[in-house]
Design an enzyme around this catalytic site. Structure first.
Site, mmCIF file in Angstrom:
data_model
loop_
_atom_site.group_PDB
_atom_site.id
_atom_site.type_symbol
_atom_site.label_atom_id
_atom_site.label_comp_id
_atom_site.label_asym_id
_atom_site.label_seq_id
_atom_site.Cartn_x
_atom_site.Cartn_y
_atom_site.Cartn_z
ATOM 1 N N LEU A 1 -50.907 1.214 -18.913
ATOM 2 C CA LEU A 1 -51.192 -0.101 -18.336
ATOM 3 C C LEU A 1 -49.944 -0.691 -17.675
ATOM 4 O O LEU A 1 -50.040 -1.299 -16.600
ATOM 5 C CB LEU A 1 -51.717 -1.039 -19.425
ATOM 6 C CG LEU A 1 -52.618 -2.159 -18.935
ATOM 7 C CD1 LEU A 1 -53.813 -1.617 -18.164
ATOM 8 C CD2 LEU A 1 -53.086 -3.009 -20.100
ATOM 9 N N ASP B 1 -59.825 1.771 -20.778
ATOM 10 C CA ASP B 1 -60.583 2.026 -21.995
ATOM 11 C C ASP B 1 -59.812 1.627 -23.242
ATOM 12 O O ASP B 1 -60.333 0.961 -24.121
ATOM 13 C CB ASP B 1 -61.015 3.509 -22.058
ATOM 14 C CG ASP B 1 -59.859 4.488 -21.840
ATOM 15 O OD1 ASP B 1 -58.703 4.045 -21.668
ATOM 16 O OD2 ASP B 1 -60.119 5.705 -21.839
ATOM 17 N N GLY C 1 -61.517 7.039 -18.138
ATOM 18 C CA GLY C 1 -62.032 6.454 -19.377
ATOM 19 C C GLY C 1 -62.695 5.103 -19.232
ATOM 20 O O GLY C 1 -63.472 4.682 -20.084
ATOM 21 N N ASP D 1 -53.010 2.074 -25.992
ATOM 22 C CA ASP D 1 -52.445 2.863 -27.094
ATOM 23 C C ASP D 1 -50.945 2.590 -27.120
ATOM 24 O O ASP D 1 -50.516 1.564 -27.639
ATOM 25 C CB ASP D 1 -52.802 4.333 -26.868
ATOM 26 C CG ASP D 1 -52.357 5.247 -27.992
ATOM 27 O OD1 ASP D 1 -52.153 4.760 -29.112
ATOM 28 O OD2 ASP D 1 -52.194 6.457 -27.759
ATOM 29 N N THR D 2 -50.122 3.457 -26.526
ATOM 30 C CA THR D 2 -48.700 3.126 -26.447
ATOM 31 C C THR D 2 -48.467 1.974 -25.470
ATOM 32 O O THR D 2 -47.481 1.251 -25.561
ATOM 33 C CB THR D 2 -47.867 4.331 -25.968
ATOM 34 O OG1 THR D 2 -48.253 4.658 -24.628
ATOM 35 C CG2 THR D 2 -48.052 5.533 -26.867
ATOM 36 N N GLY D 3 -49.360 1.836 -24.494
ATOM 37 C CA GLY D 3 -49.234 0.777 -23.485
ATOM 38 C C GLY D 3 -48.597 1.234 -22.189
ATOM 39 O O GLY D 3 -48.602 0.500 -21.196
ATOM 40 N N ASP E 1 -62.768 10.487 -24.006
ATOM 41 C CA ASP E 1 -63.058 11.915 -24.169
ATOM 42 C C ASP E 1 -62.145 12.590 -25.182
ATOM 43 O O ASP E 1 -61.077 12.074 -25.541
ATOM 44 C CB ASP E 1 -62.881 12.645 -22.827
ATOM 45 C CG ASP E 1 -61.411 12.852 -22.494
ATOM 46 O OD1 ASP E 1 -60.652 11.851 -22.523
ATOM 47 O OD2 ASP E 1 -61.004 14.000 -22.240
ATOM 48 N N ARG F 1 -67.633 11.638 -23.497
ATOM 49 C CA ARG F 1 -67.570 10.346 -22.785
ATOM 50 C C ARG F 1 -68.927 9.648 -22.774
ATOM 51 O O ARG F 1 -69.014 8.436 -22.645
ATOM 52 C CB ARG F 1 -67.120 10.558 -21.331
ATOM 53 C CG ARG F 1 -65.678 11.036 -21.179
ATOM 54 C CD ARG F 1 -65.226 10.848 -19.744
ATOM 55 N NE ARG F 1 -64.055 11.639 -19.407
ATOM 56 C CZ ARG F 1 -62.790 11.233 -19.574
ATOM 57 N NH1 ARG F 1 -62.542 10.065 -20.116
ATOM 58 N NH2 ARG F 1 -61.790 12.008 -19.206
#
Ligand code: 5GP
Ligand code: MG
Length: 183
Positions: A101, A93, A38, A96-98, A152, A158
């Site tokens: 990362l 990209d 992403g 979100d929940t993390g 995506d 994308r």
């Protein structure tokens, strides 16, 4: 599909993030690690606004998932550069929940860099399940499933030059399509 962030606004957001990154690192060499797949569009635009000596490599994150739900994460890190003693910037990209990362950060920490920071194009409000916050954020967005500019839906969209939200009608989850997907 509804446009959420226009091409012009994306350019402006990337430039703002690049100037914050430049204020942080100055002319120090930087190793950028992109989280595939992403990251590709945001990373390509971001690095062209950064002017310090810069190296790029990638980690591939993938999960078993259906349409929009995440599954257990797998990381492929064979192509990482040596980052011992280096300043590292992770680029993804969307935050979100993390969990993605956090896991990539933990992996990179084991490689003994001097520092690890993170930059994400998008952060979804109200979704985080981890304490970590990205150091650089392009845009905060509402809790909607988004595509385009690298993101995506079932491997499509994308290449859209803007970010769009998919409406429930667009999200036709088909369990037969459940597969290992690059995120
Ligand atoms: P996490 O929940 O671990 O922060 O994010 C996991 C990954 O799920 C992100 O890197 C991204 O690839 C994917 N993801 C999360 N939210 C969205 C979304 O709204 N649209 C798309 N296309 N991918 C998303
Ligand atoms: Mg991703």
């Amino acid at each position: 599909m509804r446009e959420l962030i226009s091409t012009d606004d994306l350019h402006e957001g990337i430039c703002q993030m690049a100037s914050q990154i430049t204020s942080c690192y100055g002319e120090q060499p930087l190793t950028v690690i992109g989280v595939l797949t992403g990251c590709v569009v945001a990373l390509a635009d971001l690095i062209r606004q950064l002017h310090m000596p810069l190296r790029i490599c990638f980690v591939e994150a993938s999960s078993y998932r259906g349409a929009t739900e995440r599954g257990p994460l797998q990381l492929q890190a064979e192509s990482l550069l040596d980052v011992v003693g280096r300043d590292v910037l992770l680029v993804d990209d969307i935050f979100d929940t993390g969990h993605t990362l956090v896991e990539v950060m933990q992996l990179v920490e084991t490689l003994k860099p001097n520092s690890v920071r993170s930059a994400v194009l998008l952060r979804k409000l109200g979704r985080q399940e981890v304490e970590l916050q990205p150091d650089f954020v392009g845009f905060d967005i509402p809790d909607e499933f988004v595509v385009g500019y690298g993101l995506d839906y079932q491997d499509l969209y994308r290449n859209l030059p803007f970010v769009a939200a998919l409406d429930p009608d667009d999200l036709q989850a088909d369990p037969r399509q459940e597969s290992r997907s690059e995120i």
